[in-house]
Scaffold this active site. Structure first.
Site, PDB file in Angstrom:
ATOM      1  N   GLY A 106     -43.765  -4.180 -47.137  1.00 46.50           N
ATOM      2  CA  GLY A 106     -44.598  -5.377 -47.247  1.00 46.50           C
ATOM      3  C   GLY A 106     -45.470  -5.318 -48.495  1.00 46.50           C
ATOM      4  O   GLY A 106     -45.517  -6.268 -49.291  1.00 46.50           O
ATOM      5  N   SER A 150     -45.052   5.754 -46.408  1.00 42.10           N
ATOM      6  CA  SER A 150     -44.763   5.269 -45.056  1.00 42.10           C
ATOM      7  C   SER A 150     -44.334   6.448 -44.201  1.00 42.10           C
ATOM      8  O   SER A 150     -43.573   7.293 -44.659  1.00 42.10           O
ATOM      9  CB  SER A 150     -43.632   4.236 -45.112  1.00 42.10           C
ATOM     10  OG  SER A 150     -43.103   4.032 -43.824  1.00 42.10           O
ATOM     11  N   ASP A 152     -42.498   6.168 -41.580  1.00 44.25           N
ATOM     12  CA  ASP A 152     -41.224   5.854 -40.916  1.00 44.25           C
ATOM     13  C   ASP A 152     -39.981   6.287 -41.688  1.00 44.25           C
ATOM     14  O   ASP A 152     -38.902   6.307 -41.131  1.00 44.25           O
ATOM     15  CB  ASP A 152     -41.109   4.338 -40.688  1.00 44.25           C
ATOM     16  CG  ASP A 152     -42.112   3.838 -39.670  1.00 44.25           C
ATOM     17  OD1 ASP A 152     -42.595   4.659 -38.876  1.00 44.25           O
ATOM     18  OD2 ASP A 152     -42.414   2.634 -39.673  1.00 44.25           O
ATOM     19  N   MET A 194     -43.044   6.861 -33.143  1.00 40.68           N
ATOM     20  CA  MET A 194     -43.072   5.609 -33.902  1.00 40.68           C
ATOM     21  C   MET A 194     -41.690   5.300 -34.503  1.00 40.68           C
ATOM     22  O   MET A 194     -40.866   6.195 -34.666  1.00 40.68           O
ATOM     23  CB  MET A 194     -44.134   5.681 -34.982  1.00 40.68           C
ATOM     24  CG  MET A 194     -45.533   5.568 -34.393  1.00 40.68           C
ATOM     25  SD  MET A 194     -46.786   5.469 -35.656  1.00 40.68           S
ATOM     26  CE  MET A 194     -48.245   5.185 -34.661  1.00 40.68           C
ATOM     27  N   VAL A 289     -51.530  10.098 -33.438  1.00 47.72           N
ATOM     28  CA  VAL A 289     -51.583  11.494 -33.916  1.00 47.72           C
ATOM     29  C   VAL A 289     -50.469  11.735 -34.925  1.00 47.72           C
ATOM     30  O   VAL A 289     -50.567  12.612 -35.779  1.00 47.72           O
ATOM     31  CB  VAL A 289     -51.464  12.562 -32.790  1.00 47.72           C
ATOM     32  CG1 VAL A 289     -52.628  12.529 -31.855  1.00 47.72           C
ATOM     33  CG2 VAL A 289     -50.156  12.459 -32.048  1.00 47.72           C
ATOM     34  N   GLN A 290     -49.414  10.925 -34.850  1.00 44.76           N
ATOM     35  CA  GLN A 290     -48.296  11.103 -35.791  1.00 44.76           C
ATOM     36  C   GLN A 290     -48.707  10.850 -37.233  1.00 44.76           C
ATOM     37  O   GLN A 290     -48.079  11.304 -38.169  1.00 44.76           O
ATOM     38  CB  GLN A 290     -47.150  10.147 -35.433  1.00 44.76           C
ATOM     39  CG  GLN A 290     -46.501  10.483 -34.120  1.00 44.76           C
ATOM     40  CD  GLN A 290     -45.636   9.358 -33.590  1.00 44.76           C
ATOM     41  OE1 GLN A 290     -44.485   9.231 -33.957  1.00 44.76           O
ATOM     42  NE2 GLN A 290     -46.193   8.528 -32.734  1.00 44.76           N
TER      43      GLN A 290
HETATM   44  P1  ATP Z   1     -46.196  -0.516 -43.175  1.00 47.23           P
HETATM   45  O1  ATP Z   1     -44.895   0.183 -43.511  1.00 47.23           O
HETATM   46  O2  ATP Z   1     -47.220   0.398 -42.662  1.00 47.23           O
HETATM   47  O3  ATP Z   1     -46.011  -1.738 -42.320  1.00 47.23           O
HETATM   48  P2  ATP Z   1     -46.481  -2.356 -45.334  1.00 47.23           P
HETATM   49  O4  ATP Z   1     -46.825  -2.171 -46.756  1.00 47.23           O
HETATM   50  O5  ATP Z   1     -45.093  -2.845 -45.043  1.00 47.23           O
HETATM   51  O6  ATP Z   1     -46.765  -1.000 -44.591  1.00 47.23           O
HETATM   52  P3  ATP Z   1     -47.710  -4.895 -44.536  1.00 47.23           P
HETATM   53  O7  ATP Z   1     -48.784  -5.131 -43.556  1.00 47.23           O
HETATM   54  O8  ATP Z   1     -46.402  -5.554 -44.359  1.00 47.23           O
HETATM   55  O9  ATP Z   1     -47.568  -3.298 -44.632  1.00 47.23           O
HETATM   56  O10 ATP Z   1     -48.259  -5.297 -45.986  1.00 47.23           O
HETATM   57  C1  ATP Z   1     -49.515  -4.851 -46.459  1.00 47.23           C
HETATM   58  C2  ATP Z   1     -50.205  -5.942 -47.235  1.00 47.23           C
HETATM   59  O11 ATP Z   1     -49.377  -6.329 -48.343  1.00 47.23           O
HETATM   60  C3  ATP Z   1     -50.416  -7.227 -46.462  1.00 47.23           C
HETATM   61  O12 ATP Z   1     -51.582  -7.176 -45.678  1.00 47.23           O
HETATM   62  C4  ATP Z   1     -50.542  -8.250 -47.586  1.00 47.23           C
HETATM   63  O13 ATP Z   1     -51.827  -8.215 -48.149  1.00 47.23           O
HETATM   64  C5  ATP Z   1     -49.540  -7.724 -48.615  1.00 47.23           C
HETATM   65  N1  ATP Z   1     -48.240  -8.410 -48.470  1.00 47.23           N
HETATM   66  C6  ATP Z   1     -47.212  -8.079 -47.652  1.00 47.23           C
HETATM   67  N2  ATP Z   1     -46.186  -8.949 -47.777  1.00 47.23           N
HETATM   68  C7  ATP Z   1     -46.567  -9.859 -48.690  1.00 47.23           C
HETATM   69  C8  ATP Z   1     -45.974 -11.044 -49.252  1.00 47.23           C
HETATM   70  N3  ATP Z   1     -44.766 -11.452 -48.891  1.00 47.23           N
HETATM   71  N4  ATP Z   1     -46.679 -11.732 -50.187  1.00 47.23           N
HETATM   72  C9  ATP Z   1     -47.906 -11.331 -50.555  1.00 47.23           C
HETATM   73  N5  ATP Z   1     -48.530 -10.246 -50.054  1.00 47.23           N
HETATM   74  C10 ATP Z   1     -47.893  -9.513 -49.138  1.00 47.23           C
END
Ligand code: ATP
Length: 370
Positions: A106, A150, A152, A194, A289-290
Site C-alpha cells: 500500500g 513487512s 508477511d 499472521m 508479539v509477532q
Molecule cells: P502493510 O503491509 O502493513 O499493510 P502497507 O504499506 O500495505 O503495509 P497500507 O495501510 O495499505 O499499508 O498503506 C499505508 C499508507 O500508504 C496508507 O495509510 C496511505 O496513506 C498510503 N497509501 C496506500 N495506498 C495508497 C494509494 N492507493 N494512494 C495513495 N496513498 C496510499
C-alpha cells in the site's frame, strides 16, 4: 547539496530502524543532507516538526531496535489529491527532492502515485499561488525509491521483506515455549499466526518447528481436510509423539473459500466421540508479539544493505529512470521496477479473494508441494 528523506509507512516491522539508520548515514557519507519524515505520509502531509534533519548521531543504537522509531501511521489524507498536494508543498519547502519509503505494498502504491502526479502537483501549487515558479523550478523531478518493510513476506519480486525473518523467529520461539507445556501434558495447541493473503510465515514456521499440520491461504485444503488432519495427528500420536502443534494463518481457507478457524480445528482435535482424538486442546493467538522485539541478524543485514543501495539508486537516478524498489534475489541486493512488483502482489491477493487458488499458487515465488 542533495536532500534525501526517509520514512516508514504502513504496519511496522523489525528492521525498519536499521533501514532508516542506513539511509541517513549513507546519505551523509555521500555528502547529502538526510531527513526523516515522522509518522509516515501523515508527516509529509502535516509537515512542520514531523520533517526533521538528521545527524549521524541521531540514529545511533537504532540497528537492533524493533518497530519504527520515526513512527508510522495509516494516513487517509494521502489517498486524496489535496493531501498529496500538501505533501508536495512540504517537500519543496524543506528542499527535499528524493524520498525513500520503507513500507508494504500500500505504501509503495501511494509512493508511485505521488511520483506519477508530481509534475501536475507542482503546477497546481504554482497556479494556486501556494508557491512561486522560482520556488518549484529546481524540483521538477521527484525521485522515489522503495524498501519493502513487512512481516508477511508478501511482496512479489523479492525473496525476503525487511522484518519477515524476525517475525518468523518470534513465532518459532513462541511455539518452542508452547511445546514444553504441550509435551508435559500431552496437549494439542492450535497456533494462529499472521498472514491474510500470504502463508509464508505459517508455512515456514511449520517447517521450522516440525508442526503436525499447517493451514495457509494460497493452498486451501480439500473438502475432506478434517479427516486428513485427524488422520495425520493420529498417525503422529501413534508414533509416540506427546504433543500436537497445528499452525493456522489468519487467512486460511478451504476449497470453497470458507475461513478455517482455530475454534473449528480445536473442536476436531478435542472431539471425544468414538473415533475422535479426544486431545486436551488449547488455542494460542500470537497476535502482535509477532511484530515485537529486536530485529534478527538477517533483518539487520538486509535493512542495512538495502538502505545503502536505496541511497545509491537515488543518486544515480535520472528523470528517465523507472521508479524502483530494492529487492533481494538469490542473495543479491538488486533494484527492480516498483509497480510491477506491487501489481503482481495485488494480483495474488485478488486471486486468493476470488478463490482462484491455482493462480495464486502460480504467482508465488516459493515452491509448494505435497
Ligand atoms: P502493510 O503491509 O502493513 O499493510 P502497507 O504499506 O500495505 O503495509 P497500507 O495501510 O495499505 O499499508 O498503506 C499505508 C499508507 O500508504 C496508507 O495509510 C496511505 O496513506 C498510503 N497509501 C496506500 N495506498 C495508497 C494509494 N492507493 N494512494 C495513495 N496513498 C496510499
Amino acid at each position: 547539496k542533495k536532500k534525501i528523506a526517509v520514512m516508514t509507512s504502513g504496519g511496522d516491522s523489525p528492521g525498519m530502524n536499521g533501514a532508516v539508520r542506513a539511509v541517513v548515514r549513507m546519505a551523509i557519507h555521500k555528502g547529502c543532507d538526510a531527513y526523516c519524515i515522522y509518522e509516515g505520509y501523515e508527516g509529509l502531509v502535516r509537515g512542520g516538526d514531523l520533517i526533521r534533519k538528521m545527524d549521524w548521531h541521531d540514529v545511533r543504537g537504532w540497528l537492533s531496535e524493533g518497530g519504527t522509531l520515526i513512527g508510522t501511521a495509516r494516513c487517509m489524507a494521502f489517498y486524496e489529491r489535496p493531501g498529496r498536494l500538501k505533501a508536495a508543498k512540504n517537500m519543496i519547502l524543506n528542499g527535499i527532492d528524493a524520498l525513500i519509503i520503507c513500507g508494504g505494498d500500500g505504501s509503495l502504491t501511494g509512493a508511485d502515485r505521488f511520483r506519477a502526479e508530481w509534475p501536475s502537483l507542482i503546477d497546481e501549487l504554482v497556479t494556486k499561488g501556494e508557491l512561486t515558479k522560482e520556488q518549484v523550478t529546481p524540483y521538477r523531478h521527484l525521485n522515489i525509491v522503495g524498501l519493502v518493510g513487512s512481516i508477511d513476506n508478501d511482496l512479489s519480486g523479492t525473496d525476503a521483506t525487511i522484518g519477515s525473518y524476525s517475525a518468523l523467529a518470534r513465532i518459532c520461539e513462541m511455539v518452542d515455549y508452547i511445546e514444553a507445556t504441550a509435551s508435559s501434558h500431552s496437549r494439542a495447541f492450535v497456533v494462529e499466526v499472521m498472514g491474510r493473503h500470504c502463508g509464508w510465515l505459517a508455512l515456514m514456521a511449520g517447517v521450522a518447528t516440525g508442526a503436525d499440520f499447517v493451514f495457509i491461504p494460497e493452498r486451501p485444503r480439500e473438502k475432506d481436510w478434517r479427516d486428513e488432519m485427524v488422520a495425520v495427528v493420529r498417525r503422529h500420536r501413534e508414533m509416540g509423539k506427546r504433543k500436537t502443534i497445528v499452525i493456522v494463518a489468519e487467512g486460511a481457507l478451504d476449497k470453497d473459500g470458507v475461513k478455517i478457524t482455530p475454534a473449528e480445528i480445536k473442536d476436531l482435535l478435542a472431539n471425544k466421540d468414538e473415533g475422535g482424538l479426544a486431545l486436551d486442546t488449547r488455542i494460542t493467538t500470537l497476535g502482535h508479539v509477532q511484530r515485537g522485539g529486536t530485529a534478527v541478524a538477517y533483518d539487520r543485514m538486509l535493512a542495512t544493505l538495502q538502505g545503502v543501495e536505496a541511497v545509491r539508486a537515488v543518486l544515480e537516478a535520472t528523470p528517465e529512470t523507472e521508479t524502483c524498489f530494492i529487492a533481494i534475489n538469490e542473495n543479491k541486493i538488486v533494484r527492480k521496477p516498483l509497480m510491477q512488483a506491487v501489481a503482481e502482489t495485488k494480483e495474488v491477493a485478488k486471486a486468493v479473494e476470488s478463490k482462484d487458488f491455482d493462480k495464486a499458487m502460480g504467482l508465488r515465488d516459493t515452491e509448494f508441494s505435497d
